[in-house]
Design a protein around this motif. Structure first.
Motif, mmCIF file in Angstrom:
data_model
loop_
_atom_site.group_PDB
_atom_site.id
_atom_site.type_symbol
_atom_site.label_atom_id
_atom_site.label_comp_id
_atom_site.label_asym_id
_atom_site.label_seq_id
_atom_site.Cartn_x
_atom_site.Cartn_y
_atom_site.Cartn_z
ATOM 1 N N HIS A 91 0.918 -1.147 -0.042
ATOM 2 C CA HIS A 91 -0.070 -0.017 0.140
ATOM 3 C C HIS A 91 0.934 1.231 -0.036
ATOM 4 O O HIS A 91 1.436 1.637 1.048
ATOM 5 C CB HIS A 91 -0.869 0.055 1.204
ATOM 6 C CG HIS A 91 -1.863 1.280 1.113
ATOM 7 N ND1 HIS A 91 -3.218 1.120 1.068
ATOM 8 C CD2 HIS A 91 -1.705 2.549 1.451
ATOM 9 C CE1 HIS A 91 -3.894 2.280 1.142
ATOM 10 N NE2 HIS A 91 -2.672 3.127 1.224
ATOM 11 N N HIS A 93 1.624 4.970 -2.683
ATOM 12 C CA HIS A 93 1.279 6.031 -3.817
ATOM 13 C C HIS A 93 2.442 6.617 -4.256
ATOM 14 O O HIS A 93 2.497 7.720 -4.603
ATOM 15 C CB HIS A 93 0.536 7.046 -2.765
ATOM 16 C CG HIS A 93 -0.604 6.882 -2.054
ATOM 17 N ND1 HIS A 93 -2.071 6.439 -2.542
ATOM 18 C CD2 HIS A 93 -0.577 6.459 -0.909
ATOM 19 C CE1 HIS A 93 -2.607 5.992 -1.418
ATOM 20 N NE2 HIS A 93 -1.982 6.105 -0.297
ATOM 21 N N ALA A 252 -2.233 2.663 -4.250
ATOM 22 C CA ALA A 252 -3.401 2.446 -3.366
ATOM 23 C C ALA A 252 -4.664 3.215 -3.672
ATOM 24 O O ALA A 252 -5.734 3.096 -3.332
ATOM 25 C CB ALA A 252 -3.072 2.187 -1.879
ATOM 26 N N LYS A 307 -10.469 1.175 -5.134
ATOM 27 C CA LYS A 307 -10.590 1.568 -3.810
ATOM 28 C C LYS A 307 -11.484 2.492 -3.250
ATOM 29 O O LYS A 307 -12.206 3.373 -3.935
ATOM 30 C CB LYS A 307 -9.063 2.726 -3.888
ATOM 31 C CG LYS A 307 -8.725 3.509 -2.624
ATOM 32 C CD LYS A 307 -8.110 2.727 -1.564
ATOM 33 C CE LYS A 307 -7.712 3.507 -0.354
ATOM 34 N NZ LYS A 307 -6.680 4.474 -0.614
ATOM 35 N N HIS A 391 -4.848 -0.604 5.631
ATOM 36 C CA HIS A 391 -4.612 -0.211 6.969
ATOM 37 C C HIS A 391 -4.978 -1.071 8.223
ATOM 38 O O HIS A 391 -4.157 -1.477 8.862
ATOM 39 C CB HIS A 391 -4.599 1.392 7.259
ATOM 40 C CG HIS A 391 -4.479 2.406 6.238
ATOM 41 N ND1 HIS A 391 -3.161 2.204 5.309
ATOM 42 C CD2 HIS A 391 -5.000 3.263 5.350
ATOM 43 C CE1 HIS A 391 -3.041 3.221 4.340
ATOM 44 N NE2 HIS A 391 -4.285 3.810 4.571
ATOM 45 N N ASP A 453 2.400 3.289 2.824
ATOM 46 C CA ASP A 453 1.505 4.350 2.647
ATOM 47 C C ASP A 453 2.312 5.931 2.195
ATOM 48 O O ASP A 453 1.706 6.797 2.400
ATOM 49 C CB ASP A 453 0.474 4.580 3.697
ATOM 50 C CG ASP A 453 -0.701 5.546 3.365
ATOM 51 O OD1 ASP A 453 -1.141 5.262 2.026
ATOM 52 O OD2 ASP A 453 -1.127 6.020 4.203
HETATM 53 ZN ZN LIG Z 1 -2.928 5.302 1.378
#
Ligand SMILES: [Zn+2]
Length: 552
Positions: A91, A93, A252, A307, A391, A453
């Motif tokens: 996960h 970006h 993600a 998502k 998460h 993340d």
């Molecule tokens: Zn995220």
């Protein structure tokens, strides 16, 4: 189309069959004299690996593998160095972050005055009236002990609209001109699922906007990145990830723009990690209409899950909790989408054969998301849907039982304890033993992944290992010690479990014959390292698809 009755057996035997043509191939490259941690339970350690056309031909002892060499095989003596499968960030970006690194001011700085100086400098190079944008600001990492204010930003940059994103991505800080451009005044009401903050004494805007209130600003900011810029962004972040040993990442919050950028970068030979590109729910109708679903693509660029976003963020303390934040008795966080919305988008995607990944941090957010997933499976059971809980931070026994029953996949933050230690006090010692709960997940037989993340979290896999194994932050504070796992477990979480989360466990995540040649060569052996210095283990080389993507 009629399905050939033999097809199912044929598909079942593909893994075995595909080895035969490879066995006749000659290795182009042999890495030998290594300490190879394969993450293959049948053969956990090896010394050598033979590679041909981007795939692993053989793994084993030096004697077994070296005798496959022909005159054309290159040999690299690893000198006893440790090799792991390439890390999978399940996960992150990266494409989005790449574009940000290309154009925005990096506000990962340690004082408000340093941020002001960086913004001022960018403003001098930007025509008046055009936006100055920043990212990776973190209110808990500046020495000032208070967040950025609208007057800080007005003082630094009066003649340009300014927006600075928090590195968590759920809040932003704006100057007066930015609010003016977005049509937000002191009297503008909060939108559903969002907050426009005011100074409690004066009632005036204080600069901060949260969650869906950010959309109002987003609409006012012209999208200036071209197709080429997006490709450049992927190229830039590719090098950053390769340097740390990452060979795959799940984008993600992907969009059609990201998917195109990945294809462009791959075609240009600039993509250095395999991308599993999620598609934001806003684009799901168009994707379904085009006949696209999860899994479309190739080993490098593949369509990922749809998502959805259920609640707020951990680093910015907006996750939706059943009990209030420490010291803020009326603050339970934010729900971003309603359960009905999650269900209606979820149903569409589920029926069209998509995997679904829902951002759910707080225990209330996770319970809501699980209710939606359970309902989808009850109404329309699908084989192996691999629902994802992005998460999945704050858990309890009931949630764990339901996650296990559904076969769902949590992707907890891997580097937060180590990197974001200063935010942990808002959650309290007791709750921390139920957060980023890898020990609980693994004990329950749940396949949790490694996930940065980024930009919210750091993406360095060695930092993830240290954070997960020690549960200790940079200053030596221990947070949630009951969730410690072993180094060996953390490696599996960061490799094969990530592959499983994208239905690619037969393609990557371990070093075995037939899988892609994705690996990392480390300066020291993490299994022999003092856990408190794992983060300092140097990455010497990274390989993806048989090509070195990083060499120190
Ligand atoms: Zn995220």
């Amino acid at each position: 189309m009629a399905i050939n009755p033999g097809r199912r057996e044929f598909l079942a035997s593909i893994a075995a069959v595909s080895l035969f043509p490879l066995e006749e191939e000659k290795p182009e490259l042999i890495l030998h004299n290594g300490n190879i941690v394969t993450v293959n339970t049948r053969e956990p350690r090896a010394q050598a690996v033979a590679i041909s056309r981007g795939r692993i031909l053989a793994v084993g002892s030096d004697a077994d593998v070296l005798h496959l060499a022909t005159a054309g095989s290159r040999k690299i003596n690893l000198g006893g160095k440790t090799v792991l499968p390439g890390f999978i960030d399940a996960h992150s970006h990266p494409a989005m972050a790449g574009g940000m690194h290309l154009r925005m001011v990096d506000c990962d700085l340690r004082s408000i005055s340093a941020i002001q100086a960086a913004l001022r400098e960018r403003a001098t190079k930007t025509p008046a009236g055009e936006w100055v944008l920043g990212f990776k600001y973190d209110d808990t990492k500046t020495s000032d002990g208070r967040p950025l204010s609208i007057s800080d930003l007005d003082a630094a940059v009066p003649d340009h609209p300014v927006q600075i994103e928090h590195r968590g991505g759920h809040t932003a800080y704006c100057n007066s001109l930015a609010f003016q451009k977005a049509g937000i005044s002191d009297k503008t009401p909060d939108p559903a699922g969002g907050k426009i903050d005011h100074d409690p004494a004066t009632g005036k805007l204080n600069g901060r906007v949260a969650e869906s209130a950010r959309d109002i600003l987003d609409k006012a900011i012209p999208q200036t990145l071209t197709r080429d810029d997006h490709r450049e962004g992927v190229k830039l972040i590719s090098k950053m990830l390769a340097k740390t040993g990452i060979t795959s990442a799940h984008e993600a919050q992907g969009t059609p723009t990201d998917l195109l950028a990945y294809q462009d970068a791959h075609e240009a030979g600039e993509l250095l990690y395999r991308a599993y590109c999620f598609i934001n729910y806003r684009y799901i109708d168009a994707m379904i209409a085009a006949g696209v679903r999860t899994g479309l693509g190739d080993d490098w660029v593949r369509v990922g899950a749809m998502k959805l976003v259920c609640d707020g963020s951990i680093s910015e303390r907006t996750a939706r909790l059943s009990t209030a934040y420490e010291g803020r008795p009326n603050d339970f966080g934010i729900l971003v989408m309603t359960e009905d919305e999650l269900y209606s988008y979820g149903r569409k995607a589920h029926l069209a054969g998509w995997q679904i990944g829902t951002h759910a941090n707080g225990d209330v957010g996770i319970a809501t998301t699980l209710r939606v997933y359970e309902r989808l499976q009850r109404e329309n059971p699908r084989h192996d849907p691999r629902f994802r809980l992005e998460h999945c931070t704050v858990i309890n026994d009931d949630l764990v039982r339901r996650i296990k029953a559904l076969g769902a996949i949590p992707t907890p933050f891997s580097t937060y304890v180590y990197y974001h230690g200063e935010k942990m006090k808002y959650y309290g010692a007791e709750r921390l033993n139920h957060m980023f709960a890898l020990r609980t997940f693994l004990d329950a037989g749940i396949r949790a992944t490694q996930a940065s993340d980024y930009p919210p979290g750091e993406f360095i896999p060695m930092m993830a290992l240290q954070s997960e194994v020690t549960r200790t932050d940079m200053k030596g504070n221990v947070w949630g010690p009951k969730q410690k796992i072993t180094v060996e477990e953390a490696i599996r979480v960061g490799t094969i479990n990530g592959a499983y989360a994208s239905y690619e466990e037969n393609l990557k995540g371990s070093l075995e014959a037939g899988k892609v040649a994705d690996l990392v060569v480390l300066g020291r052996d993490p299994l022999k390292e003092d856990p408190s210095s794992l983060v300092s283990i140097p990455v010497e080389r990274t390989m993806a698809g048989g090509r070195w993507t990083f060499e120190a």
